[in-house]
Design a protein around this motif. Structure first.
Motif, short mmCIF file in Angstrom:
data_model
loop_
_atom_site.label_atom_id
_atom_site.label_comp_id
_atom_site.label_asym_id
_atom_site.label_seq_id
_atom_site.Cartn_x
_atom_site.Cartn_y
_atom_site.Cartn_z
N MET A 1 0.87 -0.98 -0.59
CA MET A 1 -0.39 -0.09 -0.09
C MET A 1 1.44 1.03 -0.04
O MET A 1 0.62 1.80 -1.05
N GLN A 2 1.38 1.30 0.29
CA GLN A 2 2.63 2.38 0.84
C GLN A 2 3.15 2.78 -0.45
O GLN A 2 3.44 4.02 -0.87
N ARG A 3 3.84 1.37 -0.61
CA ARG A 3 4.74 1.65 -2.64
C ARG A 3 3.99 1.76 -3.83
O ARG A 3 3.99 2.99 -4.50
N LEU A 4 2.53 1.89 -3.39
CA LEU A 4 1.37 1.74 -4.17
C LEU A 4 1.07 2.89 -4.36
O LEU A 4 0.61 4.01 -5.25
N LYS A 5 0.73 4.42 -2.49
CA LYS A 5 0.28 5.33 -2.75
C LYS A 5 1.67 6.50 -2.85
O LYS A 5 1.61 7.24 -3.97
N THR A 6 3.63 5.99 -3.35
CA THR A 6 4.25 7.15 -3.77
C THR A 6 4.14 6.40 -5.34
O THR A 6 4.92 7.55 -5.82
N LEU A 7 3.80 5.28 -5.69
CA LEU A 7 3.73 5.81 -7.52
C LEU A 7 2.15 5.72 -8.36
O LEU A 7 2.11 6.39 -9.51
N HIS A 8 1.10 6.12 -7.20
CA HIS A 8 -0.27 6.71 -8.24
C HIS A 8 0.14 8.33 -8.43
O HIS A 8 0.61 9.15 -7.42
N SER A 9 -0.64 8.40 -9.26
CA SER A 9 -0.95 10.26 -9.44
C SER A 9 -1.42 10.73 -9.01
O SER A 9 -1.87 11.97 -8.82
N TYR A 10 -2.57 10.21 -8.17
CA TYR A 10 -3.48 10.72 -7.13
C TYR A 10 -2.35 11.75 -6.07
O TYR A 10 -2.34 11.02 -5.74
N ASP A 11 -3.55 12.55 -6.09
CA ASP A 11 -2.35 13.10 -4.22
C ASP A 11 -3.50 13.12 -3.58
O ASP A 11 -2.72 12.56 -2.34
N THR A 12 -4.54 11.94 -3.19
CA THR A 12 -5.35 10.90 -2.03
C THR A 12 -6.22 9.88 -2.88
O THR A 12 -7.10 9.99 -3.07
N PRO A 13 -5.32 8.88 -3.87
CA PRO A 13 -5.94 7.54 -3.77
C PRO A 13 -6.28 7.04 -2.64
O PRO A 13 -6.23 7.14 -1.41
N ALA A 14 -7.37 6.44 -3.21
CA ALA A 14 -8.51 5.63 -2.73
C ALA A 14 -7.69 4.69 -2.67
O ALA A 14 -7.32 4.22 -3.74
N ILE A 15 -6.92 3.40 -1.75
CA ILE A 15 -6.04 2.58 -1.26
C ILE A 15 -7.24 1.96 0.12
O ILE A 15 -6.22 2.15 0.79
N LEU A 16 -7.17 0.60 -0.47
CA LEU A 16 -8.04 0.34 0.33
C LEU A 16 -8.25 -1.22 0.52
O LEU A 16 -7.28 -2.32 -0.78
N SER A 17 -7.81 -1.83 1.86
CA SER A 17 -7.66 -3.06 2.01
C SER A 17 -8.06 -4.07 2.95
O SER A 17 -8.16 -3.59 4.07
N TRP A 18 -8.29 -5.13 2.72
CA TRP A 18 -8.84 -6.60 3.74
C TRP A 18 -8.18 -7.49 3.70
O TRP A 18 -8.01 -8.41 2.60
N PRO A 19 -8.03 -8.40 4.76
CA PRO A 19 -7.56 -9.47 4.45
C PRO A 19 -8.67 -10.92 4.12
O PRO A 19 -9.46 -10.48 4.37
N ALA A 20 -8.13 -11.19 3.15
CA ALA A 20 -9.18 -12.48 2.36
C ALA A 20 -8.68 -13.96 3.14
O ALA A 20 -8.01 -14.53 2.71
N ASP A 21 -9.66 -13.99 4.52
CA ASP A 21 -10.20 -15.35 5.28
C ASP A 21 -10.84 -16.28 5.31
O ASP A 21 -9.36 -17.26 5.73
N GLN A 22 -10.34 -16.35 4.01
CA GLN A 22 -11.27 -17.55 3.83
C GLN A 22 -10.42 -17.19 2.48
O GLN A 22 -11.40 -16.84 1.64
N SER A 23 -9.62 -18.35 1.52
CA SER A 23 -9.89 -18.48 0.71
C SER A 23 -8.91 -20.07 -0.01
O SER A 23 -8.82 -20.72 0.73
N ASP A 24 -9.03 -20.44 -1.38
CA ASP A 24 -8.75 -21.27 -1.86
C ASP A 24 -7.34 -22.44 -1.23
O ASP A 24 -6.46 -21.28 -1.70
N PRO A 25 -6.91 -23.27 -0.73
CA PRO A 25 -5.46 -23.66 -0.12
C PRO A 25 -4.89 -23.54 -1.08
O PRO A 25 -4.07 -22.82 -1.17
N ALA A 26 -5.16 -24.27 -2.30
CA ALA A 26 -4.24 -23.85 -3.40
C ALA A 26 -3.36 -22.62 -4.48
O ALA A 26 -2.51 -21.94 -4.18
N TYR A 27 -4.94 -21.75 -4.11
CA TYR A 27 -4.34 -20.81 -4.67
C TYR A 27 -3.04 -19.66 -3.48
O TYR A 27 -2.42 -19.02 -3.76
N ALA A 28 -3.48 -20.20 -2.53
CA ALA A 28 -2.69 -19.21 -1.46
C ALA A 28 -1.75 -19.30 -1.18
O ALA A 28 -0.65 -18.91 -0.77
#
Length: 107
Positions: free
Chosen positions: A71-98
């Protein structure tokens, strides 16, 4: 902090910027994958003015332990002054994908 998958959502002003930033984050192993969505119409108030703009949503996939750095790197690369950057854990995910996601970040 864990190896739990985590999702980061943001929008960009152009598809080209979205692809460029996503590629950097993938190459730097901060995220494993980026899903780019069709242009969307965003409505909001900015500095007292109503705005309606076309934006390019991106969903980035990473690990919970990498989410803050991504998220911090995304903010430095983003062209917006105040970009919408939202994060949340995917507590339930396919084990093979994880497992794949974890290998992409660690490799």
């Amino acid at each position: 902090m864990t190896d739990t998958p985590s999702l980061i959502y943001t929008v960009f002003g152009s598809g080209a910027e979205a692809r460029r930033v996503a590629r950097i984050l993938i190459e730097e192993k901060l995220v494993a994958c980026a899903n780019h969505f069709a242009p969307a119409v965003s409505q909001y108030v900015w500095e007292g003015e109503f705005c309606e703009e076309q934006e390019y949503p991106v969903l980035l996939k990473t690990l919970e332990k990498q989410a803050e750095a991504a998220m911090q790197r995304l903010k430095t690369l983003h062209s917006y002054d105040t970009p919408a950057i939202l994060s949340w854990p995917a507590d339930q995910s396919d084990p093979a994908y994880a497992k794949w996601l974890s290998k992409q970040i660690a490799s």
